[in-house]
Enzyme design. Sequence first.
Site, mmCIF file in Angstrom:
data_model
loop_
_atom_site.group_PDB
_atom_site.id
_atom_site.type_symbol
_atom_site.label_atom_id
_atom_site.label_comp_id
_atom_site.label_asym_id
_atom_site.label_seq_id
_atom_site.Cartn_x
_atom_site.Cartn_y
_atom_site.Cartn_z
ATOM 1 N N SER A 71 0.837 -1.196 0.000
ATOM 2 C CA SER A 71 0.000 0.000 0.000
ATOM 3 C C SER A 71 0.867 1.238 0.000
ATOM 4 O O SER A 71 2.062 1.178 0.305
ATOM 5 C CB SER A 71 -0.930 0.012 1.222
ATOM 6 O OG SER A 71 -0.213 0.407 2.379
ATOM 7 N N ASP A 176 -22.820 -1.653 2.720
ATOM 8 C CA ASP A 176 -21.641 -0.884 2.339
ATOM 9 C C ASP A 176 -21.164 -1.234 0.939
ATOM 10 O O ASP A 176 -20.901 -0.359 0.107
ATOM 11 C CB ASP A 176 -20.519 -1.118 3.356
ATOM 12 C CG ASP A 176 -20.879 -0.614 4.737
ATOM 13 O OD1 ASP A 176 -21.837 0.165 4.853
ATOM 14 O OD2 ASP A 176 -20.209 -1.010 5.706
ATOM 15 N N TYR A 228 -20.638 -4.245 17.906
ATOM 16 C CA TYR A 228 -21.456 -4.465 16.713
ATOM 17 C C TYR A 228 -22.083 -5.855 16.763
ATOM 18 O O TYR A 228 -23.279 -6.030 16.522
ATOM 19 C CB TYR A 228 -20.566 -4.309 15.473
ATOM 20 C CG TYR A 228 -21.305 -4.303 14.150
ATOM 21 C CD1 TYR A 228 -21.519 -3.120 13.462
ATOM 22 C CD2 TYR A 228 -21.755 -5.491 13.580
ATOM 23 C CE1 TYR A 228 -22.172 -3.107 12.237
ATOM 24 C CE2 TYR A 228 -22.407 -5.494 12.354
ATOM 25 C CZ TYR A 228 -22.611 -4.295 11.685
ATOM 26 O OH TYR A 228 -23.258 -4.294 10.478
#
Length: 386
Positions: A71, A176, A228
């Site tokens: 990355s 999403d 969550y």
Amino acid sequence: MTARFGPGELSASFRSVFGTDPDGVWQAPGRVNLIGEHTDYNEGFVLPFAIDRTARVAVRLRPDSTIRLMSTFGNQGLTTADAGSLSRAAARGWTKYPLGVLWALQQRGLAVPGLDLLLASDVPRGAGLSSSHAIECAVVTAMNELAGGGLGVEDMVLVTQRAENDFVGAPTGIMDQSASLRGSSDHAVFLDCRDQSVELVPFDAEQAGLELLVIDTKVSHSHATGGYAARRVSCELGAEVLGVASLRSLSLGDLDEALGLLDEETFRRVRHVVTENDRVLQTVEALRSAGPRAIGPLLDASHGSMRDDFEISCPELDLAVEAARSAGALGARMTGGGFGGSAIALTPQGAARGVRDAVGRSFAAAGYAAPDIFSVRPAAGAMRVA
């Protein structure tokens, strides 16, 4: 947030890292959820939109089974894996998202070759803007083309969901990735999570003289940890006690009966989902009939429900919402899975600077880290860009 890498810059960086040109560059956006929180895994309604901040991947297939990942951010360096033995235990940091997609594609029977991949992203991480799904959607779009997957968008949604659920370990729904894969400029994605049916609803805030501000509180969160998952378990318990397949089957008129059958906490969790589904439908109708200026009170009510019934807000999010409203926002709410991340504030263009300043002053007075505040607009979904 990292600097934005254009397709040409990312290709040049790929050559520098891997010594050859990529086969192509693909991108997928993050998302803001306008309204409809924690309704997706309850087979309910959501109204997100893709934002003008993206994850981009430059990819080249290899003749062997080696996978090399790098990355443009962080200090993790080059990560190497073998396409023949992908495992959750071997993944670390951001690499679990592309590796999870490759693993999920294998589970569908796709022969995943070795590859080199370089990632750049300007979707803020941990901000509730779905930076992980942006990475996954960019990767699945690239691999669907390069490896001849032949997958439709509905299949790609399910591949990335399986990557999140079974590889990353986050029990998320389909909202999403649906927004990231199916987004359209100046439109929100009205998604029925029961059958994946989608309608694009006009949401052009700029034309209405508005800005949608994102207030990144810098309170990081992770959907792979307990809060969550605990909310999802409560919803499943509520559905089981009430004798329905999912909370989507309940209407506002069922809440009186639910009150007598559920413990107090589970009832509040159920009440949030049922009322939030109704708020999504009201918001869609308001956008169709009256435009973006009409939805402010629904955003406010959504935040109150998440704060009080679902209990997924935090002091920083509550302060951001309160300060934005006091400074002239038409409506504001936390967005995303909760326990940190971002709030959104629908704000008249002339009041945007005052809202930014007021939120910043409030955070400073409370001793919180300075928030990152920026505007977003609905953007196109995942695509090849080079």
